[in-house]
Design an enzyme around this catalytic site. Sequence first.
Site, PDB file in Angstrom:
ATOM      1  N   GLY A  17       0.804  -1.228   0.000  1.00  0.00           N
ATOM      2  CA  GLY A  17       0.000   0.000   0.000  1.00  0.00           C
ATOM      3  C   GLY A  17       0.834   1.273   0.000  1.00  0.00           C
ATOM      4  O   GLY A  17       2.035   1.246   0.288  1.00  0.00           O
ATOM      5  N   ARG A  21      -0.790   9.417   3.736  1.00  0.00           N
ATOM      6  CA  ARG A  21      -1.108  10.343   4.828  1.00  0.00           C
ATOM      7  C   ARG A  21       0.062  10.607   5.774  1.00  0.00           C
ATOM      8  O   ARG A  21      -0.014  11.467   6.639  1.00  0.00           O
ATOM      9  CB  ARG A  21      -2.316   9.823   5.625  1.00  0.00           C
ATOM     10  CG  ARG A  21      -3.629  10.180   4.966  1.00  0.00           C
ATOM     11  CD  ARG A  21      -4.810   9.601   5.721  1.00  0.00           C
ATOM     12  NE  ARG A  21      -4.983   8.175   5.451  1.00  0.00           N
ATOM     13  CZ  ARG A  21      -5.775   7.369   6.165  1.00  0.00           C
ATOM     14  NH1 ARG A  21      -6.425   7.832   7.198  1.00  0.00           N
ATOM     15  NH2 ARG A  21      -5.893   6.092   5.846  1.00  0.00           N
ATOM     16  N   ASP A 116       1.832  -2.575   8.471  1.00  0.00           N
ATOM     17  CA  ASP A 116       1.657  -1.317   9.222  1.00  0.00           C
ATOM     18  C   ASP A 116       0.886  -1.527  10.525  1.00  0.00           C
ATOM     19  O   ASP A 116       0.253  -0.608  11.028  1.00  0.00           O
ATOM     20  CB  ASP A 116       0.958  -0.267   8.343  1.00  0.00           C
ATOM     21  CG  ASP A 116      -0.396  -0.749   7.822  1.00  0.00           C
ATOM     22  OD1 ASP A 116      -0.768  -1.906   8.094  1.00  0.00           O
ATOM     23  OD2 ASP A 116      -1.072   0.036   7.135  1.00  0.00           O
ATOM     24  N   ARG A 345      31.311   8.099  22.158  1.00  0.00           N
ATOM     25  CA  ARG A 345      31.025   7.830  20.753  1.00  0.00           C
ATOM     26  C   ARG A 345      31.445   6.399  20.403  1.00  0.00           C
ATOM     27  O   ARG A 345      32.086   5.714  21.184  1.00  0.00           O
ATOM     28  CB  ARG A 345      31.704   8.892  19.889  1.00  0.00           C
ATOM     29  CG  ARG A 345      31.091  10.276  20.112  1.00  0.00           C
ATOM     30  CD  ARG A 345      31.941  11.384  19.546  1.00  0.00           C
ATOM     31  NE  ARG A 345      32.285  11.144  18.151  1.00  0.00           N
ATOM     32  CZ  ARG A 345      33.304  11.721  17.528  1.00  0.00           C
ATOM     33  NH1 ARG A 345      34.101  12.573  18.185  1.00  0.00           N
ATOM     34  NH2 ARG A 345      33.552  11.457  16.270  1.00  0.00           N
ATOM     35  N   LYS A 363      36.048   8.559  21.701  1.00  0.00           N
ATOM     36  CA  LYS A 363      35.706   7.889  20.440  1.00  0.00           C
ATOM     37  C   LYS A 363      36.798   6.884  20.126  1.00  0.00           C
ATOM     38  O   LYS A 363      37.977   7.231  20.152  1.00  0.00           O
ATOM     39  CB  LYS A 363      35.618   8.918  19.310  1.00  0.00           C
ATOM     40  CG  LYS A 363      35.187   8.344  17.987  1.00  0.00           C
ATOM     41  CD  LYS A 363      35.903   8.980  16.805  1.00  0.00           C
ATOM     42  CE  LYS A 363      37.370   8.584  16.748  1.00  0.00           C
ATOM     43  NZ  LYS A 363      38.091   9.066  15.581  1.00  0.00           N
ATOM     44  N   TYR A 378      39.211  15.153  25.792  1.00  0.00           N
ATOM     45  CA  TYR A 378      38.848  14.384  24.614  1.00  0.00           C
ATOM     46  C   TYR A 378      39.864  13.271  24.420  1.00  0.00           C
ATOM     47  O   TYR A 378      41.075  13.501  24.455  1.00  0.00           O
ATOM     48  CB  TYR A 378      38.828  15.271  23.356  1.00  0.00           C
ATOM     49  CG  TYR A 378      38.694  14.459  22.091  1.00  0.00           C
ATOM     50  CD1 TYR A 378      37.481  13.836  21.777  1.00  0.00           C
ATOM     51  CD2 TYR A 378      39.770  14.266  21.232  1.00  0.00           C
ATOM     52  CE1 TYR A 378      37.355  13.053  20.644  1.00  0.00           C
ATOM     53  CE2 TYR A 378      39.647  13.482  20.097  1.00  0.00           C
ATOM     54  CZ  TYR A 378      38.438  12.874  19.800  1.00  0.00           C
ATOM     55  OH  TYR A 378      38.317  12.090  18.691  1.00  0.00           O
ATOM     56  N   TYR A 399      44.099  13.973  15.026  1.00  0.00           N
ATOM     57  CA  TYR A 399      43.838  14.285  13.622  1.00  0.00           C
ATOM     58  C   TYR A 399      44.821  15.344  13.150  1.00  0.00           C
ATOM     59  O   TYR A 399      44.907  16.431  13.733  1.00  0.00           O
ATOM     60  CB  TYR A 399      42.394  14.792  13.507  1.00  0.00           C
ATOM     61  CG  TYR A 399      41.909  15.046  12.118  1.00  0.00           C
ATOM     62  CD1 TYR A 399      42.077  14.089  11.107  1.00  0.00           C
ATOM     63  CD2 TYR A 399      41.251  16.225  11.800  1.00  0.00           C
ATOM     64  CE1 TYR A 399      41.599  14.320   9.830  1.00  0.00           C
ATOM     65  CE2 TYR A 399      40.765  16.466  10.521  1.00  0.00           C
ATOM     66  CZ  TYR A 399      40.944  15.502   9.534  1.00  0.00           C
ATOM     67  OH  TYR A 399      40.464  15.741   8.277  1.00  0.00           O
TER      68      TYR A 399
HETATM   69  C1  UD1 Z   1      -8.663  -3.794   4.954  1.00  0.00           C
HETATM   70  C2  UD1 Z   1      -9.820  -4.786   4.988  1.00  0.00           C
HETATM   71  C3  UD1 Z   1     -10.821  -4.336   6.051  1.00  0.00           C
HETATM   72  C4  UD1 Z   1     -10.142  -4.226   7.396  1.00  0.00           C
HETATM   73  C5  UD1 Z   1      -8.924  -3.303   7.306  1.00  0.00           C
HETATM   74  C6  UD1 Z   1      -8.158  -3.330   8.597  1.00  0.00           C
HETATM   75  C7  UD1 Z   1     -10.015  -5.653   2.759  1.00  0.00           C
HETATM   76  C8  UD1 Z   1     -10.781  -5.602   1.479  1.00  0.00           C
HETATM   77  N1  UD1 Z   1     -10.426  -4.823   3.702  1.00  0.00           N
HETATM   78  O1  UD1 Z   1      -9.160  -2.530   4.607  1.00  0.00           O
HETATM   79  O2  UD1 Z   1     -11.892  -5.261   6.123  1.00  0.00           O
HETATM   80  O3  UD1 Z   1     -11.059  -3.748   8.373  1.00  0.00           O
HETATM   81  O4  UD1 Z   1      -8.062  -3.740   6.254  1.00  0.00           O
HETATM   82  O5  UD1 Z   1      -7.172  -2.359   8.558  1.00  0.00           O
HETATM   83  O6  UD1 Z   1      -9.125  -6.437   2.882  1.00  0.00           O
HETATM   84  N2  UD1 Z   1      -2.361  -3.773   0.731  1.00  0.00           N
HETATM   85  C9  UD1 Z   1      -1.590  -4.365  -0.240  1.00  0.00           C
HETATM   86  N3  UD1 Z   1      -2.019  -4.335  -1.521  1.00  0.00           N
HETATM   87  C10 UD1 Z   1      -3.191  -3.748  -1.875  1.00  0.00           C
HETATM   88  C11 UD1 Z   1      -3.977  -3.154  -0.875  1.00  0.00           C
HETATM   89  C12 UD1 Z   1      -3.553  -3.182   0.413  1.00  0.00           C
HETATM   90  O7  UD1 Z   1      -0.525  -4.900   0.038  1.00  0.00           O
HETATM   91  O8  UD1 Z   1      -3.516  -3.763  -3.067  1.00  0.00           O
HETATM   92  C13 UD1 Z   1      -1.894  -3.789   2.119  1.00  0.00           C
HETATM   93  C14 UD1 Z   1      -1.633  -2.410   2.653  1.00  0.00           C
HETATM   94  O9  UD1 Z   1      -0.273  -2.059   2.478  1.00  0.00           O
HETATM   95  C15 UD1 Z   1      -1.980  -2.569   4.125  1.00  0.00           C
HETATM   96  C16 UD1 Z   1      -3.045  -3.638   4.119  1.00  0.00           C
HETATM   97  O10 UD1 Z   1      -2.915  -4.330   2.902  1.00  0.00           O
HETATM   98  O11 UD1 Z   1      -0.903  -3.034   4.873  1.00  0.00           O
HETATM   99  C17 UD1 Z   1      -4.444  -3.091   4.259  1.00  0.00           C
HETATM  100  O12 UD1 Z   1      -4.701  -2.148   3.261  1.00  0.00           O
HETATM  101  P1  UD1 Z   1      -5.637  -0.896   3.542  1.00  0.00           P
HETATM  102  O13 UD1 Z   1      -5.913  -0.218   2.256  1.00  0.00           O
HETATM  103  O14 UD1 Z   1      -5.105  -0.121   4.665  1.00  0.00           O
HETATM  104  O15 UD1 Z   1      -6.937  -1.585   4.135  1.00  0.00           O
HETATM  105  P2  UD1 Z   1      -8.384  -1.585   3.518  1.00  0.00           P
HETATM  106  O16 UD1 Z   1      -8.363  -2.287   2.198  1.00  0.00           O
HETATM  107  O17 UD1 Z   1      -8.957  -0.252   3.598  1.00  0.00           O
END
Ligand code: UD1
Length: 497
Positions: A17, A21, A116, A345, A363, A378, A399
Amino acid sequence: MPDTAARPTAVIVLAAGAGTRMKSRTPKILHPLGGRSMIGHALAAARALEPEHLVAVVRHQREKVAEHITEMDPDVVLADQDEIPGTGRAVECGLQALTARGIGADSGTVVVTYGDVPLLTPELLRELVAEHQSTASAVTVLTTELEDPTGYGRVLRSGEEVIGIVEQKDADEAQRQVREINSGIYAFDAAALTQALREVSTDNAQGEKYLTDVLSIARASGRRVSALVTQDRWQVEGANDRVQLQALGAELNRRTVVAAMRAGTTVIDPATTWIDATVTLEEDTTVLPGTQLHGSTHIARDAVVGPDSTLRDVTVGEAAEVTRTHATGAAIGAGSAVGPFSYLRPGTVLGEDGKIGAFYETKNVTVGRGSKLSHLGYAGDTTIGEYTNIGCGNITANYDGEQKHRTVIGSHVRTSSNTVFIAPVEIGDGAYTAAGAVVRKPVPPGALAVSVAPQRNAEGWVKAKRPGSAAARAADAAQAAETPHHTTNDDAPTATD
Ligand code: UD1
Ligand code: CA
């Protein structure tokens, strides 16, 4: 893993993802809390399950993220998500990365977590896997109840039974009232997961392949779907911006400090004590207010650290005292004392019962047992033997403007105030230096190094050059009272300790 649960075939950590933000050039999951990046915590928890394979799905800022993951855990299989969006597609890409490597991931348990969600513990993950395996479910989802569930997928139940998950954007008014939310963390039966993912479409409000659809698909094929409800919402909480990151960081620290106290560390003020998840402390250690312990720092039994000290990658030996100190990459010997106001250090190694005192910077220095650098100086690129006393205000001039050079000082050496060592230079065992000595040549064992010119007193200088001054009047008065003159005492070393 406990006896009740089998090792997962794979843990897939979703990390593709964007995380816009954070308002940062650094990928969201690389932001740190408690001494590790968010993804670092996620990988550590996943690794603790001892899965056969650990997969991270990447896409956004792929190179930076992949490099960081490989550095954290070189055995992680990196899976690239393609342009099809959604958590379901991410997991599919994770499974395909294993298949592409000739690894069959179509049996056993597959666990999915997020990059995350940093407070998730191995204990809760193990509980999820155990619940999943003991109920022989196709999916077991980790859920929690929130006061405000806005934004999350809602867990739909028929009586007690979990029947599916609906996303906020796809939910009707009644479904939005549900306060039990999907954490996004699951244990899957690998075969059921692979099968169901083939049927997941992008026909929803976000045009994404939802992993959550796997639940209803599995149920439609007659399989059982379960949920493990946790009361501990922090463990499933993700950070999307820096405000949430701070809140998670503070809670993680609170937990780390509480765990340290339960394990035998006295902490006077948890509110101003910051301990990374990676730090280790033995029993009967004391951490005073305003102290930050980072990285691989280890504090041994009976040691006292603080107040107002910052230690990164520092080992503190038994019963050592470290007071108002800033130290990085240092080893502080048992029974030794550091501070107040010391700056250690990298490469500083202080032996047992040694001392680095007030306003000292060190150091790349090895200090032998019982040796002391007590005040104002030092020392860099220096080796000091045992039971040597370095006087006040000593400096190693390491140095020359182009290169660094070493100073080697023997054992039982006594250096006087304001000695300067012009490196490279060697001082033999049992040697002394005189106050203000500038040591450019080797000092043989037992010698006294003197380099300052003999003192000359110009008698009557003040009266001649500063007539009528307060100094002249004071001198006159002193002479009138026949105060004995100070005699010159050239080159005598002065004690500083
Ligand atoms: C998702 C869940 C939701 C849940 C929420 C919890 C789905 C459809 N929805 O929401 O039910 O309550 O998590 O936080 O699964 N990610 C990828 N690839 C993608 C999309 C997301 O790797 O294409 C990863 C993101 O990096 C993140 C995690 O999946 O770590 C969740 O993605 P995010 O978009 O935050 O969650 P939602 O899809 O909104
Ligand atoms: Ca989304």
